[in-house]
Write an enzyme that holds these catalytic residues in place. Structure first.
Site, PDB file in Angstrom:
ATOM      1  N   LYS A 119      -4.856   3.496   3.810  1.00 33.02           N
ATOM      2  CA  LYS A 119      -4.920   4.951   2.806  1.00 33.02           C
ATOM      3  C   LYS A 119      -6.591   5.768   2.675  1.00 33.02           C
ATOM      4  CE  LYS A 119      -2.956   7.666  -0.879  1.00 33.02           C
ATOM      5  NZ  LYS A 119      -3.022   7.091  -2.156  1.00 33.02           N
ATOM      6  N   SER A 172       1.931  10.403  -2.564  1.00 35.58           N
ATOM      7  CA  SER A 172       0.983  10.929  -1.966  1.00 35.58           C
ATOM      8  C   SER A 172       0.621   9.202  -0.680  1.00 35.58           C
ATOM      9  CB  SER A 172      -0.340  10.610  -3.001  1.00 35.58           C
ATOM     10  OG  SER A 172      -0.751   9.599  -2.944  1.00 35.58           O
ATOM     11  N   SER A 189       2.302   7.051  -6.460  1.00 33.87           N
ATOM     12  CA  SER A 189       2.373   7.107  -5.061  1.00 33.87           C
ATOM     13  C   SER A 189       2.417   5.957  -3.160  1.00 33.87           C
ATOM     14  CB  SER A 189       0.990   7.380  -4.620  1.00 33.87           C
ATOM     15  OG  SER A 189       0.437   8.829  -5.445  1.00 33.87           O
TER      16      SER A 189
END
Ligand code: GLN
Length: 488
Positions: free
Chosen positions: A81, A156, A180
């Site tokens: 990420k 997210s 997330s």
């Protein structure tokens, strides 16, 4: 399932590599080819450095040739990420304010991956600074759900979930502050796990809410999540909140621990507001446990309804403080329309941050301001303690807790954009786990009639990841819904 390298789990790739049936370079090339074929549609990646990826693969092959292989992950790609530092690679947090930023050092998780021989693969999309539940808040374009490109992948960590679902990486890391990792895993039909707070170092993770953030794995199977968790866990002197807990050999423990378990069903999590198909698939998963001889017990977590409001006070308060460092002076975007110092701050932040990030900074600064601190922040902290105590009481009765991960399957792009509260409610089942600091995992538990995946959440006791993973593995090994791939 096909024999293509990009379809394989990390465990399978590891065995193929050890057996000499393939090379790390072939593995890397297979994922480059796959990403080049499908990422235009999915947009899981913000950046891919193929040259660097292949260089890591060649180094892995050389180690193997010399008999110096580093184990199960040597030669296995892991996507990151875009909030986890990888030295020499861009880190944007999907924000204009960090558009040209390059990581000057490795996050501890990245260092640990390298020590395990894993091939660090690309930068994965997210909601700006991990604030959101749909990956539509990225300044560089939304990610699409591989199961239905008109739907969101969740967020997210939507890029991390979609990359594994679309088979562009066998493994990835995300971060979970209020759901997330687990929520996008649920919406994309993959496994996603948030470790106990303090289990994985946050050094080198761009901070959102420091008392809640944890890095964790995405994978096709619980077994793979266990392998990756083992590689990234453990005490780190560079993170003062990292805990000196023992790191068991998770993947080995998985098959040894078979219960029977007492599994809790919190009545507050099975009320209104759950989509019918989610309800049905989660009920079927619960029936599976019952039929295997485990005991299902109703428990109560009475503070549940306060979790979302408490989270949006604490997380925004911490975010407003953490994001103060992006001031246009040091390493971030600087507006060229500026006069005095206050102007530099205001214009640079005004231009660099997106709407949701600004909303959070304003909410957080308000909750911390004198006169409101006691009314909001202090009360939220006290309620947070009550939420944790709810779980402590429940865990006096049960070994693990089962809930839906998300109240709905993936929703359409754009559907919740105008309504922040509807978006915030995507995380009603995941947020209290962060507030209590506990580990949680989402395991795929089937598909809706429209072909969208649904996830079951297993919540464990603090630092008892091994037990939680065993519970999740019992279902996953019998169903393997995460091994199904979307047609792209
Ligand atoms: N969706 C939640 C939020 O927007 C959780 C985000 C996260 O876990 N990083 O804050």
């Amino acid at each position: 399932m096909s024999d293509a390298l990009h379809e394989k789990t990390a465990a399978e790739l590891g065995s193929c590599l050890v057996a000499g049936e393939t090379s790390s370079e072939e593995v890397a090339r297979a994922f480059i080819e796959r990403a080049n074929a499908v990422d235009e549609k999915v947009h899981a990646f913000l950046h891919r450095d193929e040259e660097d990826f292949l260089a890591q693969a060649k180094a892995s092959d050389e180690r193997r040739a010399k008999g110096e292989s580093r184990g199960a992950l040597d030669g296995v790609p892991v996507g990151l990420k875009d909030v986890i530092c990888h030295k020499g690679q861009p880190l944007t947090a999907a924000s204009r304010i960090l558009e040209n930023y390059v990581s000057p050092y490795d996050a501890t998780t990245t260092t640990k991956l390298k020590e395990a021989g894993a091939l660090v693969w690309g930068r994965l999309n997210l909601d700006e600074f991990a604030m959101g539940s749909s990956t539509e808040n990225s300044a560089f374009g939304a990610t699409h759900n591989p199961w239905n490109l008109s739907c969101v992948p969740g967020g997210s960590s939507g890029g991390s979930a979609a990359a594994v679902a679309a088979r562009e990486a066998p493994l990835s890391l995300g971060s979970d502050t209020g759901g997330s990792i687990r929520q996008p895993a649920s919406l994309c039909g993959v496994v996603g796990m948030k470790p106990t707070y303090g289990m994985v170092s946050r050094y080198g993770l761009a901070a959102f809410a420091s008392s809640l953030d944890q890095i964790g794995p995405f994978s096709q199977t619980v077994e793979d999540a266990a392998i990756l968790l083992e590689a990234i866990s453990g005490h780190d002197p560079l993170d003062s909140t990292s805990y000196p807990a023992e790191v068991p050999n998770y993947s080995e423990v998985l098959n040894e621990n078979k219960g029977p378990w007492k599994l809790g069903l919190p009545k507050e999590f099975f009320g209104e507001g759950i989509d019918d198909e989610v309800r049905r698939l989660v009920d079927e998963a619960i029936e599976f446990y019952r039929s295997e001889g485990h005991e299902l017990v109703e428990v109560s977590l009475p503070m549940t309804e306060l979790a979302v409001p408490v989270y949006y006070v604490i997380a925004t308060a911490e975010a407003s403080s953490n994001l103060a460092r992006y001031d246009g002076i040091r390493y971030t975007h600087r507006s060229d329309r500026t006069g005095n110092a206050i102007d530099v701050y205001a214009k640079s932040r005004g231009e660099g941050f997106g709407e949701e990030v600004k909303r959070r900074c304003i909410l957080g600064a308000y909750a911390l301001s004198s006169g409101y601190y006691d009314a909001y922040y202090l009360r939220a902290q006290k309620t947070r303690t009550l939420i944790r105590q709810d779980f402590e009481k429940a865990f006096e009765q049960v070994d693990a807790i089962l809930t839906p991960t998300s109240p709905t399957p993936a929703f359409k792009q754009g559907e919740r954009n105008e309504d922040p509260i509807a978006m915030y409610l995507s995380d009603v089942f995941t947020i209290s786990v962060n507030l209590a600091g506990l580990p949680g995992i989402s395991v795929p538990c089937g598909f809706t009639e429209g072909g969208l995946p649904v996830g079951l959440q297993v919540i464990g006791q603090a630092f008892k990841e091994a037990e939680m993973l065993s519970v999740a593995h019992a279902f996953d090994a019998a169903h393997a819904f995460g091994r199904k791939s979307p047609t792209l």
